[in-house]
Design an enzyme around this catalytic site. Structure first.
Site, PDB file in Angstrom:
ATOM      1  N   ASN A 207       0.857  -1.036   0.055  1.00  0.00           N
ATOM      2  CA  ASN A 207       0.134   0.054   0.086  1.00  0.00           C
ATOM      3  C   ASN A 207       0.725   1.178  -0.061  1.00  0.00           C
ATOM      4  OD1 ASN A 207      -0.440  -1.509   2.809  1.00  0.00           O
ATOM      5  ND2 ASN A 207      -0.913   0.586   3.368  1.00  0.00           N
ATOM      6  N   ASP A 208       0.719   2.325   0.959  1.00  0.00           N
ATOM      7  CA  ASP A 208       1.180   3.673   0.810  1.00  0.00           C
ATOM      8  C   ASP A 208       2.805   3.419   0.387  1.00  0.00           C
ATOM      9  OD1 ASP A 208      -0.997   3.594   2.428  1.00  0.00           O
ATOM     10  OD2 ASP A 208      -0.241   4.891   3.795  1.00  0.00           O
TER      11      ASP A 208
END
Ligand SMILES: *[C@@H]1O[C@H](CO)[C@@H](O)[C@H](O)[C@H]1NC(C)=O
Ligand SMILES: *[C@@H]1O[C@H](CO)[C@@H](O)[C@H](O)[C@H]1NC(C)=O
Ligand SMILES: *[C@@H]1O[C@H](CO)[C@@H](O)[C@H](O)[C@H]1NC(C)=O
Ligand SMILES: *[C@H]1O[C@@H](CO)[C@H](O)[C@@H](O)[C@@H]1NC(C)=O
Length: 567
Positions: A57-58
């Site tokens: 993710n991020d």
């Protein structure tokens, strides 16, 4: 489908329905450490960033250091769903071809044993990078911690250590301890470092400001740097200056006169990234958005599609500011488990201030062009109402298309109803097949031969008594014959005056992603799509028009894209 596959799917569905939430990620404990046996290649991207397998993710702590670009990312080394999160680490010389290294930060201490979550890097004087990240302890308490390279002579900075004086910042003085995360890159002003940490209090989104002389001892400022009611948790705050007069990026500590500032927050409730343009009042140490730039859900977005938890950094080598953002999957969790991977990063984009000073513009980094292969060109091609023209001779599932449309006359433009302020709903009501005056016209990407499947990326022009209103859609509703998956009609308005009667569109097509830049980068939309027919060599690309006004394809360049060296 073999009986075993059916059974497998059935078990998956049972489990999937039991997912719970943690930090806004659905949690599937039973899949978190389920390693993929074989990676499904059908929808695997060829030039977007991802590790060889598993969940990401991020983007975290992007930086340029001694000739090398680094990207870290929230990564599950054991499975294709969120969990077991560490800081994955890859390096590159060109932001396009990547080499995977060992994870940089893993949970190991009481303060991060339940999570080494997002953060940023700052390059300290005498060229020393330092990471700030959020650690989560066994009670869910979030603190800000630091890590430094174990050996600054290692050109790749493979190993990072957490010094003993962590955590640096605890959630004291009324700060919500379970909503206190994602430290920004720090900037330097009047003898002190400053850093932002995202939070929430009674539905008010908050960017807290902390100051320090030595980067070790931090004090919370009396007032938040900025906050806004009813916007929920602010994740991943990002704050930086942009030049009023040039496309060049600026160092985060640059405080000259001819700048504006940008504050971006990731709204956890909306799961989109919003930014405002404004003024940094250095005397009060506060940020004030411009009147025309609103906080929250009605505000400006970097991208009107799947794009979240983004982060920028200043690239001193080419004096530009570069934006990274996470593009999540839109398929089912059981699809992710089967394909063995989930999540990509968008193509890194340069960001700069539009000359209208009302918004930012974005464009893929120029290094992407090194992957361009065969080219097909088209110019002065008429697109009459109801026509679609195939762009042949490129690998349509893996391509870069840059097109300028010319609108000979705006006389037939439809009236814009002021209640149509929700672009996504407007695009849903006026899709690519709904005939209009000027438009819909644009591209049918990842299209099957007989158009059972396609992702339409198109413009539609309206008018009010004062101006033209241009809508850009990236409509995934017909993208796949697979039922039930998330296929939104993403859309945004494009702030152009049409004085030159031209509209440009660039789309990066990469098997399961269509990343589009309208109006020279004024409005960007990224869609994730999972065609069943329009895959690999069976994918096609068309230009189309379903509006009364004939549209001219003034100039179109389409390139087959080569595969990047990806980790
Ligand atoms: C630091 O990295 C350099 C360059 O790779 C290497 O020669 C040196 O042995 C490393 N030092 C330690 C203490 O590992
Ligand atoms: C604190 O954060 C949690 C999310 O972790 C949220 O549910 C809660 O409402 C917040 N408390 C206040 C007072 O805002
Ligand atoms: C912005 O709005 C405030 C309050 O309405 C007003 O005082 C100020 O002059 C406005 N600023 C600009 C630049 O328009
Ligand atoms: C990406 O996936 C879609 C479909 O499941 C969700 O609706 C989005 O909320 C999600 N986006 C993020 C940032 O998690």
């Amino acid at each position: 489908m073999a009986i075993w596959n059916l059974l497998w799917l059935y078990i998956l569905i049972l489990y999937v329905n039991n997912g719970r939430m943690e930090a806004s990620h659905k949690v599937y404990p039973q899949f978190q450490s389920l390693s993929a046996v074989n990676i499904r290649q059908l929808h695997h991207t060829a030039f977007h960033f991802q590790p060889p397998k598993n969940w990401i993710n991020d983007p975290n702590g992007p930086m340029y250091y001694n000739g090398i670009y680094h990207i870290f990312y929230q990564y599950n080394p054991k499975g294709a769903v969120w969990g077991n999160i560490v800081w994955g680490h890859s390096i590159s010389k060109d932001l396009i071809n990547w080499k995977e290294l060992e994870p940089a930060i893993c949970p190991s201490k009481h303060f991060d044993i339940d999570g080494a979550w997002s953060g940023s890097t700052t390059i300290l004087p005498s060229n020393k990078p330092i990471i700030l990240y959020t650690g989560v302890d066994s009670n869910g308490i979030q603190t800000q911690n630091y890590a430094v390279p174990a050996n600054l002579s290692d050109p790749y900075l493979r190993k990072w250590i957490k010094p003993g004086n962590n955590p640096l910042i605890d959630p004291e003085n009324g700060v919500n301890a379970t909503a206190f995360r994602d430290p920004s890159t720090a900037w330097w002003l009047n003898g002190r470092w400053r850093v932002l940490v995202g939070s929430e209090r009674n539905s008010r989104g908050i960017a807290y400001l902390y100051r320090s002389r030595d980067f070790i001892h931090w004090t919370k400022a009396k007032h938040p740097f900025h906050s806004a009611p009813n916007t929920g948790m602010w994740e991943c705050p990002d704050f930086y200056p942009v030049s009023l007069s040039s496309k060049e990026g600026l160092d985060p500590s640059y405080m000259g006169k001819h700048v504006k500032h940008v504050l971006k927050v990731s709204l956890d409730d909306a799961r989109y990234d919003y930014y405002t343009l404004g003024t940094y009042l250095t005397n009060d140490d506060k940020y004030v958005p411009d009147n025309a730039s609103v906080d929250g859900w009605a505000g400006l977005r970097y991208d009107y599609g799947n794009f979240y938890a983004s982060k920028t950094f200043f690239d001193p080598a080419k004096r530009r500011r570069i934006l990274w953002g996470w593009v999540n999957e839109s398929d089912f969790t059981q699809d992710d488990v089967k394909k063995g991977w989930a999540g990509i990063q968008a193509i890194p984009r340069i960001v700069w201030l539009d000359t209208n000073q009302r918004q930012l513009k974005q464009w893929p980094v120029e290094e992407l062009n090194t992957l361009r292969g065969e080219i097909v060109k088209m110019s002065h091609q008429k697109l009459k109402k109801g026509h679609h023209i195939e762009i042949q001779g490129i690998t349509a599932a893996q391509a870069d298309i840059d097109v300028t449309f010319y609108i000979p006359s705006l006389d037939k433009t439809e009236e814009f109803n002021p209640s149509w302020e929700d672009a996504q709903r407007l695009c849903a009501n006026k899709g690519s097949k709904v005939e209009g005056g000027v438009g819909p016209f644009g591209l049918l990407t990842l299209a099957s031969k007989n158009l059972e499947e396609y992702t339409a990326v198109f413009f539609r022009v309206f008018k009010t008594s004062k101006k033209h209103v241009v809508l850009l859609c990236s409509d995934a509703r017909s993208s796949s014959l697979e039922d039930g998956i998330y296929k939104p009609s993403f859309a945004g308005f494009v702030d152009v005056d049409l004085a030159d009667k031209k509209l440009s569109l660039r789309s990066l097509i990469d098997h399961s992603v269509v990343e589009s830049f309208g109006g020279g980068g004024k409005t960007c939309i990224t869609s994730r799509v999972y065609p069943t027919l329009a895959v690999l060599d069976n994918a096609h690309l068309y230009a189309f028009n379903n509006g009364d006004e004939t549209i001219i394809v003034k100039n179109l360049n389409a390139w087959s894209m080569n595969k990047a060296k990806m980790n």
